[in-house]
Structures are given as C-alpha cells and as structure tokens.
Motif scaffolding. Structure first.
Motif, PDB file in Angstrom:
ATOM      1  N   VAL A 128       0.836  -1.205   0.000  1.00 50.91           N
ATOM      2  CA  VAL A 128       0.000   0.000   0.000  1.00 50.91           C
ATOM      3  C   VAL A 128       0.872   1.256   0.000  1.00 50.91           C
ATOM      4  O   VAL A 128       0.526   2.255  -0.631  1.00 50.91           O
ATOM      5  N   SER A 129       2.004   1.193   0.695  1.00 54.20           N
ATOM      6  CA  SER A 129       2.910   2.339   0.699  1.00 54.20           C
ATOM      7  C   SER A 129       3.424   2.634  -0.703  1.00 54.20           C
ATOM      8  O   SER A 129       3.584   3.796  -1.083  1.00 54.20           O
ATOM      9  N   VAL A 130       3.691   1.567  -1.472  1.00 55.40           N
ATOM     10  CA  VAL A 130       4.124   1.769  -2.857  1.00 55.40           C
ATOM     11  C   VAL A 130       3.019   2.450  -3.657  1.00 55.40           C
ATOM     12  O   VAL A 130       3.266   3.398  -4.415  1.00 55.40           O
ATOM     13  N   LEU A 131       1.772   1.980  -3.483  1.00 55.78           N
ATOM     14  CA  LEU A 131       0.654   2.618  -4.167  1.00 55.78           C
ATOM     15  C   LEU A 131       0.486   4.069  -3.724  1.00 55.78           C
ATOM     16  O   LEU A 131       0.337   4.976  -4.546  1.00 55.78           O
ATOM     17  N   ASN A 132       0.529   4.267  -2.404  1.00 58.81           N
ATOM     18  CA  ASN A 132       0.411   5.627  -1.870  1.00 58.81           C
ATOM     19  C   ASN A 132       1.509   6.529  -2.407  1.00 58.81           C
ATOM     20  O   ASN A 132       1.270   7.680  -2.779  1.00 58.81           O
ATOM     21  N   SER A 133       2.724   5.983  -2.399  1.00 58.76           N
ATOM     22  CA  SER A 133       3.853   6.784  -2.843  1.00 58.76           C
ATOM     23  C   SER A 133       3.738   7.112  -4.318  1.00 58.76           C
ATOM     24  O   SER A 133       4.025   8.231  -4.743  1.00 58.76           O
ATOM     25  N   GLY A 134       3.320   6.122  -5.105  1.00 60.54           N
ATOM     26  CA  GLY A 134       3.148   6.376  -6.533  1.00 60.54           C
ATOM     27  C   GLY A 134       2.110   7.445  -6.796  1.00 60.54           C
ATOM     28  O   GLY A 134       2.317   8.370  -7.589  1.00 60.54           O
ATOM     29  N   ILE A 135       0.975   7.335  -6.094  1.00 61.24           N
ATOM     30  CA  ILE A 135      -0.085   8.333  -6.236  1.00 61.24           C
ATOM     31  C   ILE A 135       0.398   9.697  -5.747  1.00 61.24           C
ATOM     32  O   ILE A 135       0.234  10.721  -6.424  1.00 61.24           O
ATOM     33  N   GLY A 136       1.010   9.703  -4.565  1.00 60.71           N
ATOM     34  CA  GLY A 136       1.485  10.965  -4.002  1.00 60.71           C
ATOM     35  C   GLY A 136       2.593  11.597  -4.813  1.00 60.71           C
ATOM     36  O   GLY A 136       2.648  12.822  -4.978  1.00 60.71           O
ATOM     37  N   PHE A 137       3.486  10.754  -5.329  1.00 64.86           N
ATOM     38  CA  PHE A 137       4.592  11.253  -6.137  1.00 64.86           C
ATOM     39  C   PHE A 137       4.079  11.927  -7.399  1.00 64.86           C
ATOM     40  O   PHE A 137       4.508  13.027  -7.760  1.00 64.86           O
ATOM     41  N   LEU A 138       3.145  11.251  -8.054  1.00 67.50           N
ATOM     42  CA  LEU A 138       2.551  11.820  -9.259  1.00 67.50           C
ATOM     43  C   LEU A 138       1.813  13.111  -8.934  1.00 67.50           C
ATOM     44  O   LEU A 138       1.901  14.105  -9.673  1.00 67.50           O
ATOM     45  N   ALA A 139       1.109  13.109  -7.799  1.00 65.75           N
ATOM     46  CA  ALA A 139       0.356  14.304  -7.411  1.00 65.75           C
ATOM     47  C   ALA A 139       1.285  15.481  -7.143  1.00 65.75           C
ATOM     48  O   ALA A 139       1.026  16.610  -7.584  1.00 65.75           O
ATOM     49  N   VAL A 140       2.375  15.227  -6.404  1.00 69.03           N
ATOM     50  CA  VAL A 140       3.316  16.315  -6.112  1.00 69.03           C
ATOM     51  C   VAL A 140       3.922  16.852  -7.402  1.00 69.03           C
ATOM     52  O   VAL A 140       4.076  18.074  -7.572  1.00 69.03           O
ATOM     53  N   ALA A 141       4.252  15.944  -8.336  1.00 71.10           N
ATOM     54  CA  ALA A 141       4.827  16.389  -9.607  1.00 71.10           C
ATOM     55  C   ALA A 141       3.845  17.282 -10.360  1.00 71.10           C
ATOM     56  O   ALA A 141       4.219  18.344 -10.883  1.00 71.10           O
ATOM     57  N   VAL A 142       2.576  16.862 -10.412  1.00 66.59           N
ATOM     58  CA  VAL A 142       1.561  17.640 -11.128  1.00 66.59           C
ATOM     59  C   VAL A 142       1.290  18.959 -10.420  1.00 66.59           C
ATOM     60  O   VAL A 142       1.259  20.034 -11.041  1.00 66.59           O
ATOM     61  N   PHE A 143       1.079  18.906  -9.108  1.00 70.55           N
ATOM     62  CA  PHE A 143       0.783  20.129  -8.354  1.00 70.55           C
ATOM     63  C   PHE A 143       1.978  21.084  -8.347  1.00 70.55           C
ATOM     64  O   PHE A 143       1.808  22.309  -8.387  1.00 70.55           O
ATOM     65  N   ALA A 144       3.203  20.518  -8.272  1.00 65.82           N
ATOM     66  CA  ALA A 144       4.392  21.374  -8.268  1.00 65.82           C
ATOM     67  C   ALA A 144       4.531  22.124  -9.586  1.00 65.82           C
ATOM     68  O   ALA A 144       4.919  23.299  -9.611  1.00 65.82           O
ATOM     69  N   ARG A 145       4.224  21.463 -10.685  1.00 61.83           N
ATOM     70  CA  ARG A 145       4.283  22.138 -11.988  1.00 61.83           C
ATOM     71  C   ARG A 145       3.189  23.196 -12.102  1.00 61.83           C
ATOM     72  O   ARG A 145       3.405  24.265 -12.677  1.00 61.83           O
ATOM     73  N   GLU A 146       2.010  22.910 -11.586  1.00 62.59           N
ATOM     74  CA  GLU A 146       0.891  23.841 -11.689  1.00 62.59           C
ATOM     75  C   GLU A 146       1.088  25.066 -10.792  1.00 62.59           C
ATOM     76  O   GLU A 146       0.852  26.207 -11.210  1.00 62.59           O
ATOM     77  N   LEU A 147       1.517  24.855  -9.552  1.00 61.82           N
ATOM     78  CA  LEU A 147       1.620  25.940  -8.579  1.00 61.82           C
ATOM     79  C   LEU A 147       2.972  26.635  -8.608  1.00 61.82           C
ATOM     80  O   LEU A 147       3.091  27.766  -8.125  1.00 61.82           O
ATOM     81  N   GLY A 148       4.006  25.965  -9.132  1.00 64.00           N
ATOM     82  CA  GLY A 148       5.344  26.534  -9.122  1.00 64.00           C
ATOM     83  C   GLY A 148       5.994  26.370  -7.753  1.00 64.00           C
ATOM     84  O   GLY A 148       5.325  26.038  -6.767  1.00 64.00           O
ATOM     85  N   PRO A 149       7.308  26.607  -7.659  1.00 65.09           N
ATOM     86  CA  PRO A 149       8.002  26.419  -6.380  1.00 65.09           C
ATOM     87  C   PRO A 149       7.419  27.258  -5.243  1.00 65.09           C
ATOM     88  O   PRO A 149       7.317  26.773  -4.109  1.00 65.09           O
ATOM     89  N   ALA A 150       7.011  28.495  -5.507  1.00 68.66           N
ATOM     90  CA  ALA A 150       6.479  29.347  -4.435  1.00 68.66           C
ATOM     91  C   ALA A 150       5.118  28.850  -3.968  1.00 68.66           C
ATOM     92  O   ALA A 150       4.844  28.795  -2.760  1.00 68.66           O
ATOM     93  N   GLY A 151       4.245  28.462  -4.913  1.00 67.27           N
ATOM     94  CA  GLY A 151       2.921  27.990  -4.537  1.00 67.27           C
ATOM     95  C   GLY A 151       2.964  26.678  -3.782  1.00 67.27           C
ATOM     96  O   GLY A 151       2.336  26.531  -2.728  1.00 67.27           O
ATOM     97  N   ILE A 152       3.710  25.713  -4.302  1.00 67.09           N
ATOM     98  CA  ILE A 152       3.809  24.439  -3.606  1.00 67.09           C
ATOM     99  C   ILE A 152       4.593  24.619  -2.309  1.00 67.09           C
ATOM    100  O   ILE A 152       4.358  23.917  -1.319  1.00 67.09           O
ATOM    101  N   GLY A 153       5.515  25.586  -2.292  1.00 65.97           N
ATOM    102  CA  GLY A 153       6.254  25.882  -1.065  1.00 65.97           C
ATOM    103  C   GLY A 153       5.337  26.376   0.037  1.00 65.97           C
ATOM    104  O   GLY A 153       5.522  26.038   1.212  1.00 65.97           O
ATOM    105  N   ALA A 154       4.321  27.187  -0.307  1.00 68.78           N
ATOM    106  CA  ALA A 154       3.354  27.653   0.686  1.00 68.78           C
ATOM    107  C   ALA A 154       2.602  26.473   1.292  1.00 68.78           C
ATOM    108  O   ALA A 154       2.373  26.411   2.512  1.00 68.78           O
TER     109      ALA A 154
END
Length: 473
Positions: free
Chosen positions: A13-39
C-alpha cells in the motif's frame, strides 16, 4: 499477523500511496510553481509540528497499552480524552497567533489549520487503535483511502476551482475524514469513559515517549521551517520536493517499523527478550537492503529526476537530494531500533537520543542554511539523524542481543556499485531528456541490481528466505 506479512501489506500500500502521491506532487508542483507548492509545504510543516503538540507520545502509548490486552475500552476512552484536551490547547494557540501564521505561510490558512489538525487526529485514533489490536496490516487500506481522497479533492479544488495551495489543504482534510470513518467501522474496541488508572498508565509511558514523538516531527520539518524563515517559499518548494523524492526510499523500512512495535511489545510482555533480539537481527537487513541501491542511484540521476519529473526550477535541489537519500540509510536503521526500544517499554532511552539529535538538528540547520543554502539543510539534518541512530542502536544493545548483518550490507553495497557503473553508461548513451529515457535508465538500474542479487548466493538466499516468510506469515 506476523511482522513479515503485516509489513508486506503496508509496503504494498505504501508503494501505491507513494506512486499516487509522487505523481500528485509532480503535477501540483508544476501547476503551482516552487512558491505555490512551497506555501503548501510550509502549511504542512506547521500542521505536523502542531499536531505533535497534541500527540506528545500518546499515539504510541495508546498502541502500547492496547497491545498488552488489558482494559482496551477504557484505555481507548482515556486516550481520546487526553487527545481532546491537547487539541483544545493547540486550537487556541493557532487562533491566538493567526496573523503571524498567515504571514509565514503566505496564505490565510489559520482557521483551516485548526480543522486540519482536528481531522487528522480523528484519523490517527482509528489507525492507532487497529495497531494496538495487533491488526497492523488492516491499516493499509486506511492510508490508501486517505491518499486517494486527498489527491482527488486536491485536483478538483486546484484545477477545477483555482484555489491554489488552499485547495490542497481541503484535500488533506477530506482524506483524513474518510480514513477516520472507514477505520472506525473496522474496530473491535469501542471507547468507554476514561478511568484515572488508565490515564495514569498512558501518561506514565508518555512522559518519556513525548520527546521521541516530538523529535520525529522536529526532524522531519525543522529544516523546512528554517528554510522558510531564512530563505524563500520557492526554496522551500524545491527543498521539500527533494525531500519527498528521498522519502520514497523509506517505504519498506517504515512499514517494517510499524509492524515491529506491537510484536516487540507482546514478546517483551512475556519476558522473551531473546526473541526480541532475533526480531531486530531479522529486520535490520531488509530495512536497508533497498535504501542502499537507491542512494547509489541518486548519485547519478538526482538532477534528471528533479528536472524531468518536476521541472527545471527544482534542479537547484539536486545536490541536496543526493545528501537526503544517503541519509535514509541511517534513518532506516533508526526506524528498526527505535520502534523496538519503544516496544520493550524503554521510551526513556529513545528520549535521550532524541534530545541530542534534536538539539544538533536545530543548531546545525541554523548554522548551515545561511551559509550553504539547501545543501546545508540536507547535511545538517542527515548528520543529526545519524547521531540519533547511533545512540538508539547503542542503547538497544544494552537491552537485547542482536546481530548487525555487516557482510550482507557489504554485498549489497558491492552490487550497488556495479549498478552505478551501468547507470553512468546508460545515462551517457541515452541522454535523459524526458520521462521515457528516465524510466528506461531507472528500470535498467533496477534490473542490474536484481541480477546482482540473483548472482550473489548469500543475497539470493536472503531474498528467497524472506519471500517464504511473507508467504507463510
């Protein structure tokens, strides 16, 4: 349920969680930029540290007392009552300093911080109770549900409603509430009114465990908070993205550590310290066996990972990523020895090690970040954690007899070194400019490491033996 079986369920489950979370962080980080995701990361840092002010070691104390089997309903009721008192205090503190909180994060989130802490505590009660009932593996689905709901709601609020970092906060709250409701439906233990005896029992364990509980959150978030104070939100975004990448390497050690505490507790309660030592000896090698090759691989691919997956703005944390992944090796060991110390009712020893490591962590971060930036934060945290690990291992040696698998670790290191050579050649030949090339090089590295394990008789036998334990667990 055995340590191998429950930890394997959590690992999957951790692998699934990590895969989902990793993809989410990558997508959100690109959308919000370093300052937005940093907040958002700064919000998470405050949330986790403040949440530890409610816990103060209570989670582990509840798990420990429940695992002992006596008066479970009263223990749970007493634990909930203590947590509610802590939540009221933290909520009052947040509201009293809501102005500085909003200014630090860069977004008006003080009210949401109270809601987030409360919903997370509810989810924690459910998972902690399941662990205390020795049903560790059943917590896996709760973690998965939490992650899926967080990502789904976060995507809706960020992309659908344009709420930015606040949208991700709504996702966190939703995930916690779903995890809580689902967890409660699975529990065998129902709380009753607290008793003075149960409160005293929990507090007697917590008075020592409070330091380790706070120390975990301080270790995880001190560098982020100090980066936020000294540098910029964009720096926070880049550094925390590197931290999230590094954290993937601890998926199995974390699952293993969760399973170790109740098992060590049950063995210790029966006075079987020899089997506790065997438990440690058997857990050390699998805890670090996958972290070592990950650390070697990051030496070659750190900048490519950040650039391809998150964007060129995050490459500034490339060297920090190398240091952070290397630091996961001692962290994996600390997870094993620290959880076993807690399981054998020696939170006082963990507290001593945590105090030393925490003071060192804060001091080194304050000294290194202004001078060396993100790399300084990574080095400071890694050094502090290594010292904390060494102290815990030393203390555990005084309680039980266990064996460090030095030969196996050296064999894994040798195989990882060969893997690095293959990765260097592959990176040069393919030129890692996109996801396809990066995936090809990573898979080649994994294949090389797997082949090396299969070729070395001792490592092959270890892998086969652990596989059999999983199937028979």
């Amino acid at each position: 349920m055995s340590v191998a079986r429950s930890s394997s369920k959590l690992f999957v489950v951790s692998v699934l969680n990590s895969g989902i979370g990793f993809l989410a962080v990558a997508v959100f980080a690109r959308e919000l930029g370093p300052a937005g995701i940093g907040a958002f990361f700064l919000f998470q840092a405050l949330f986790r540290v403040l949440e530890s002010g409610i816990d103060l070691g209570l989670n582990t104390a509840i798990e420990k007392r429940l695992s002992e089997g006596a008066s479970r309903e009263t223990v749970l009721g007493s634990g909930i009552a203590l947590k509610f008192v802590g939540f009221c205090g933290v909520a009052a503190l947040i509201l009293a300093v809501r102005g500085p909180v909003n200014a630090f994060v860069g977004v008006p989130v003080a009210g949401l911080l109270v809601v987030t802490v409360g919903s997370s505590q509810l989810a924690t009660i459910a998972t902690t109770t399941l662990r205390g009932e020795l049903r560790v593996g059943e917590t896996a689905v709760l973690f998965l549900a939490n992650q899926v709901v967080y990502v789904a709601l976060g995507a809706v609020f960020v992309f659908g409603f344009g709420l930015g970092p606040v949208g991700l906060v709504y996702g966190v709250v939703g995930g916690s509430l779903v995890s809580f409701l689902w967890g409660v439906s699975k529990l065998d233990t129902r709380p009753v009114l607290p008793s003075a005896a149960s409160v005293r029992s929990l507090l007697s364990y917590t008075k020592y465990n409070v330091v380790p509980a706070l120390g975990v959150q301080i270790h995880n978030w001190t560098d982020v908070l100090i980066v936020g104070f000294i540098l910029t939100q964009a720096d926070v975004g880049a550094y925390e993205v590197a931290w999230r990448v590094a954290a993937v390497t601890l998926l199995f050690p974390s699952a293993l550590g969760v399973s170790l505490l109740p098992q060590a507790s049950a063995l210790s309660a029966r006075g079987d310290r020899d089997r506790v030592g065997d438990l440690v000896s058997g857990a050390l090698f699998p805890a670090v066996a996958l972290v070592i090759p990950a650390a070697f691989g990051t030496l070659v691919l750190s900048e490519e990972l950040l650039r391809v997956l998150f964007g060129p703005e995050y490459v500034t944390a490339g060297l920090a990523l190398i240091v952070l992944v290397a630091g996961k090796v001692p962290e994996a060991v600390q997870i094993v020895v620290g959880r076993v110390l807690l399981g054998i009712d020696r939170p006082d020893l963990v507290a001593r090690a945590t105090i030393v490591a925490t003071v060192l962590n804060v001091g080194l971060n304050l000294a290194f970040i202004p001078r060396y930036g993100l790399v300084g934060a990574a080095v400071a945290t890694t050094l502090a954690f290594t010292v904390g690990m060494a102290l815990r291992a030393w203390y555990l040696r005084g309680e039980v007899t266990y064996r460090v698998p030095t030969g196996d670790l050296l064999r894994v290191t040798a195989v990882s070194t060969v893997m690095v050579g293959v990765l260097v050649v592959a990176r040069s030949a393919l030129g890692v400019t996109g996801v396809v090339e990066l995936a090809a090089v990573v898979l080649l590295g994994i294949g090389t490491f797997g082949a090396g394990v299969a070729v070395v008789p001792r490592l092959r036998s270890q892998a086969v033996a652990y596989g059999r334990e999983l199937r028979s667990g």
